[in-house]
Design a protein around this motif. Structure first.
Motif, PDB file in Angstrom:
ATOM      1  N   LYS A 150      -9.187  68.810  32.706  1.00 28.73           N
ATOM      2  CA  LYS A 150      -9.152  70.813  33.371  1.00 28.73           C
ATOM      3  C   LYS A 150     -10.810  70.633  33.445  1.00 28.73           C
ATOM      4  O   LYS A 150     -11.446  70.382  32.975  1.00 28.73           O
ATOM      5  N   LYS A 151     -10.366  71.154  35.003  1.00 32.46           N
ATOM      6  CA  LYS A 151     -11.835  71.590  35.815  1.00 32.46           C
ATOM      7  C   LYS A 151     -11.950  72.981  35.408  1.00 32.46           C
ATOM      8  O   LYS A 151     -11.407  73.888  36.226  1.00 32.46           O
ATOM      9  N   ARG A 152     -13.000  74.297  34.733  1.00 31.45           N
ATOM     10  CA  ARG A 152     -13.479  75.355  35.390  1.00 31.45           C
ATOM     11  C   ARG A 152     -13.905  75.115  36.026  1.00 31.45           C
ATOM     12  O   ARG A 152     -15.478  74.787  35.737  1.00 31.45           O
TER      13      ARG A 152
END
Length: 173
Positions: free
Chosen positions: A18-20
């Motif tokens: 997951k990339k924020r």
């Protein structure tokens, strides 16, 4: 400016990363303040156009020098954008009456220059402006502008006298 933070799961299987996404707005705020400052400094702040009225100092109310009728011209500002003028005294105004003109700067300047040329003592030539109760402010300002265009330094503002008012009222009927 913008940064991507990748989070990985620790431990067992990692399914998907997951990339924020985080955006740093500090440079945008700085740019906004720079633009506001730029527009404030480049804006023209206009000065109001005003005419300086030389008012007499407080002191004795007795006239120190009386100006002869031929050394002055009187403009009476009336209602309905009408303007009258005369260059006479109480006795002569009944015979000659008031003359009417308009607020055109050329006409008023011509009337003032003719009166100035006929004045015996040009150094004390005075323009007197007498607005009536029915006159409006715009006409008064136009008259003061016309006096400044005529380049005459001696002028005054006074109340209309009873004998002038009588002749004025006869003219507007």
């Amino acid at each position: 400016m913008a940064e991507v933070i990748a989070q990985e799961k620790q431990g067992g299987k990692s399914r998907q990363r997951k990339k924020r996404i985080g955006i740093d707005m500090t440079p945008m705020v700085d740019l906004g303040f720079l633009l506001i400052t730029f527009f404030m400094f480049t804006t023209n702040f206009t000065k109001p156009n005003v005419m300086d009225l030389g008012l007499p100092a407080k002191g004795p109310t007795e006239p120190t020098n009386v100006i002869d009728d031929k050394n002055q011209i009187t403009f009476i500002i009336g209602k309905d954008n009408r303007i009258f003028y005369h260059q006479s005294n109480e006795k002569d105004i009944v015979k000659s009456g008031l003359k009417e003109t308009d607020y055109n700067g050329v006409n008023v300047a011509r009337i003032i220059s003719q009166a100035y040329e006929n004045a015996p003592k040009k150094e004390i030539f005075t323009i007197i402006v007498k607005p009536t109760d029915e006159a409006n402010y715009k006409n008064f300002v136009d008259m003061m502008d016309n006096i400044s265009l005529a380049k005459k330094d001696r002028y005054g503002i006074a109340d209309i006298k009873h004998w002038e008012k009588k002749v004025y009222e006869d003219m507007i009927k």
